[in-house]
Scaffold this active site. Structure first.
Site, PDB file in Angstrom:
ATOM      1  N   ARG A 260       0.827  -1.209   0.000  1.00  0.00           N
ATOM      2  CA  ARG A 260       0.000   0.000   0.000  1.00  0.00           C
ATOM      3  C   ARG A 260       0.862   1.260   0.000  1.00  0.00           C
ATOM      4  NH1 ARG A 260      -4.941  -1.760   4.127  1.00  0.00           N
ATOM      5  NH2 ARG A 260      -5.360  -3.713   3.037  1.00  0.00           N
ATOM      6  N   ARG A 275       2.109   0.729  10.353  1.00  0.00           N
ATOM      7  CA  ARG A 275       1.732   1.180   9.013  1.00  0.00           C
ATOM      8  C   ARG A 275       2.914   1.030   8.070  1.00  0.00           C
ATOM      9  NH1 ARG A 275      -2.807   3.861   7.880  1.00  0.00           N
ATOM     10  NH2 ARG A 275      -3.132   4.201  10.094  1.00  0.00           N
ATOM     11  N   GLU A 347      -6.685  -1.327  15.201  1.00  0.00           N
ATOM     12  CA  GLU A 347      -7.310  -2.229  14.237  1.00  0.00           C
ATOM     13  C   GLU A 347      -6.347  -3.351  13.843  1.00  0.00           C
ATOM     14  OE1 GLU A 347      -8.530  -0.277  10.652  1.00  0.00           O
ATOM     15  OE2 GLU A 347      -8.566  -2.173   9.541  1.00  0.00           O
ATOM     16  N   SER A 350     -10.432  -6.346   9.675  1.00  0.00           N
ATOM     17  CA  SER A 350     -11.595  -5.633   9.189  1.00  0.00           C
ATOM     18  C   SER A 350     -12.427  -6.646   8.415  1.00  0.00           C
ATOM     19  CB  SER A 350     -11.132  -4.496   8.274  1.00  0.00           C
ATOM     20  OG  SER A 350     -12.167  -3.578   8.059  1.00  0.00           O
ATOM     21  N   ARG A 389       0.677  -6.758  12.499  1.00  0.00           N
ATOM     22  CA  ARG A 389       0.056  -6.153  13.680  1.00  0.00           C
ATOM     23  C   ARG A 389      -0.167  -7.186  14.780  1.00  0.00           C
ATOM     24  NH1 ARG A 389      -4.129  -1.364  11.627  1.00  0.00           N
ATOM     25  NH2 ARG A 389      -2.515  -0.189  10.498  1.00  0.00           N
TER      26      ARG A 389
END
Length: 424
Positions: A260, A275, A347, A350, A389
């Site tokens: 990303r 991130r 988070e 999802s 994560r």
RNA sequence: GGAGAGAUGGCCGAGUAGGUCGAAGGCGCUCGCCUGCUAAGCGAGUAUACUGGGAAACCGGUAUCCAGGGUUCGAAUCCCUGUCUCUCCGCCA
């Protein structure tokens, strides 16, 4: 993509639902384009019908001198058709690219709200760990233990890339295997290993394109993209297919790295693994009968939760509000794991249902029975889980006062029996 | 990277001097008949999208023989471009 006919017949209601996402206007201009399209279509098709019958006559007539005038006449008709077709193509393109930028209608049970502050707590599991000593952040733990090398990652590639070493690299791999095994063996998903680059059609099928090209890493020569999530290649497995009803539900799990750009998040989460431009994820994807999709979202979310439970990591489940759900999603649950090093929930998964939104874009259908018309399936997916994560959560939740980190019991078999990561 | 072959309906497979081809034939599948034994036979049906009409069943129009252009009154059939698949050579984990 929304159904054109549905929009046509429920314009105001659709617009109202879409506005709960927070935008100003979503469907302005639709009516004009739609009407223009149908007018052109009708005109063109009438002329084509004429041409077809007359050409047929010409073909049947042996003595072509008898039909010279008709040939001349049809030459003109063909010219007219060509003009109409060109205009129709333009309108079609406009309408299409318009429809491709309209987001999904939020599910009836998606809470209405503007931002993440309006997300609703559904349930929580486990007690947030309070350590009897000052908790360290995972980036400090990881560097001290010699298992995360942020400087080398930045040297090799750049910011937001990390080199894992030794027990760190192995822990990441252990997590991947643990997750895949659980979903494959206990939860009934078929493991797949898809391509990590995809073409434009695939990106459009799941909704990343045309709107979010800036978030993607793009190759220059073949027009390919690095996948931002396994959702893309895995959902596109059945693009353009008509499935058998008996095939449903189809459940896949896949490990892939995800790439990303994180454009627009400069300065956010710059330290540590939270991130990254490249991170690992195990993804769950389901294709289900429309009547099953609501229930499927609950079970799929449960499958992701199971991983956290077995790892004994405290977490909570949030229902995202209309202003916070993604472009293609109708309803989303986020799983947020507790991070003692930062004293907050972050988070880690999802889980979303897309209704028929992706299925319509990607044309993934099934038949209710042999003779029935094809209908769109419903698609769902969820992270099960974001691996990097998860490693962060383990480091921070399992840290000990001496700086070492215990390895969750369920992972020990995957770590060659190792119980603890200590300084070398 | 070089040379060649090919892409037709759920599947297999005809169709190249352009018209009667949405497309022969076979298989599969569905329904019916016949038959009585785990079969065969007979008959009918069996794509998708958009669009018009209809409450609906359904009826009509248009498009689709990999995709996009072109030639033509008319293209699965001719021309151009692209994509994919296969074979051989080279290279390579």
């Amino acid at each position: 993509m929304l159904d054109m006919k549905y929009i046509r017949e429920n314009l105001d209601e659709t617009e109202r639902s879409l506005r709960t996402r927070g935008g100003e206007s979503y469907l302005g201009g639709f009516r004009d384009l739609d009407e223009r399209r149908r007018t052109l279509l009708k005109e063109g098709e009438t002329l084509k019908a004429l041409r077809n019958t007359v050409s047929d006559e010409i073909g049947r007539t042996k003595d072509k001198s008898l039909v010279q005038d008709k040939i001349v006449e049809m030459r003109e008709v063909s010219q007219k058709i060509k003009g109409l077709d060109e205009e129709l193509n333009q309108v079609d393109d406009q309408l299409n690219s318009f429809l491709l930028t309209v987001p999904n209608i939020p599910h009836a049970t998606t809470p209405v709200g503007i931002s993440e502050n309006d997300n609703v707590l559904v349930r929580s599991w486990g007690e947030p760990v309070t350590l009897p000593f000052k908790a360290m952040a995972h980036w400090d733990l990881g560097e001290d233990l010699g298992i995360l090398d942020f400087e080398r990652g930045a040297k090799i590639t750049g910011a937001r890339f990390t080199l894992y070493r030794g027990a760190g690299a192995r822990l990441e791999r252990a997590l991947i295997n643990f997750m895949l095994d659980l979903h494959g063996d206990a939860h009934g998903y078929q493991e797949v290993l898809p391509p990590f680059m995809v073409n434009r059609d695939s990106m459009q099928g799941t909704g990343q394109l045309p709107k979010f090209e800036d978030d993607l890493f793009k190759l220059v020569d073949p027009d390919f993209f690095m996948i931002p999530t396994a959702e893309v290649p895995v959902t596109n497995i059945h693009r353009g297919e008509i499935l058998k009803k008996s095939d449903l539900p189809i459940s896949y799990c896949a490990y892939t790295p995800c790439f990303r750009r994180e454009a627009g998040s400069y300065g956010k989460d710059t330290r540590g693994l939270i991130r990254q431009h490249q991170f690992n994820k195990v993804e769950l994807v389901k294709f289900v009968h429309p009547s099953e999709s609501d229930a499927a979202l609950e079970t799929l979310t449960g499958h992701a939760e199971k991983i956290l439970q077995l790892l004994k990591l405290p977490y909570r489940v949030m229902a995202l509000c209309s202003g916070d759900i993604g472009f293609s999603a109708a309803k989303t649950y986020d799983l947020e794991v507790w991070l003692p090093g930062q004293s907050c929930y972050r988070e880690i998964s999802s889980c979303s249902t897309f209704g028929d939104f992706q299925a319509r874009r990607a044309s993934i259908r099934f038949r209710e029975d042999e003779k029935a018309k094809p209908e769109f399936v419903h698609t769902l997916n969820g992270s099960g889980l974001a691996v990097g994560r998860t490693l962060v959560a383990i480091l921070e939740n399992y840290q000990q006062e001496d700086g070492s980190v215990l390895i969750p019991e369920v992972l020990r078999p995957y770590m060659g029996g190792m119980e603890r990561i200590s300084r070398l």
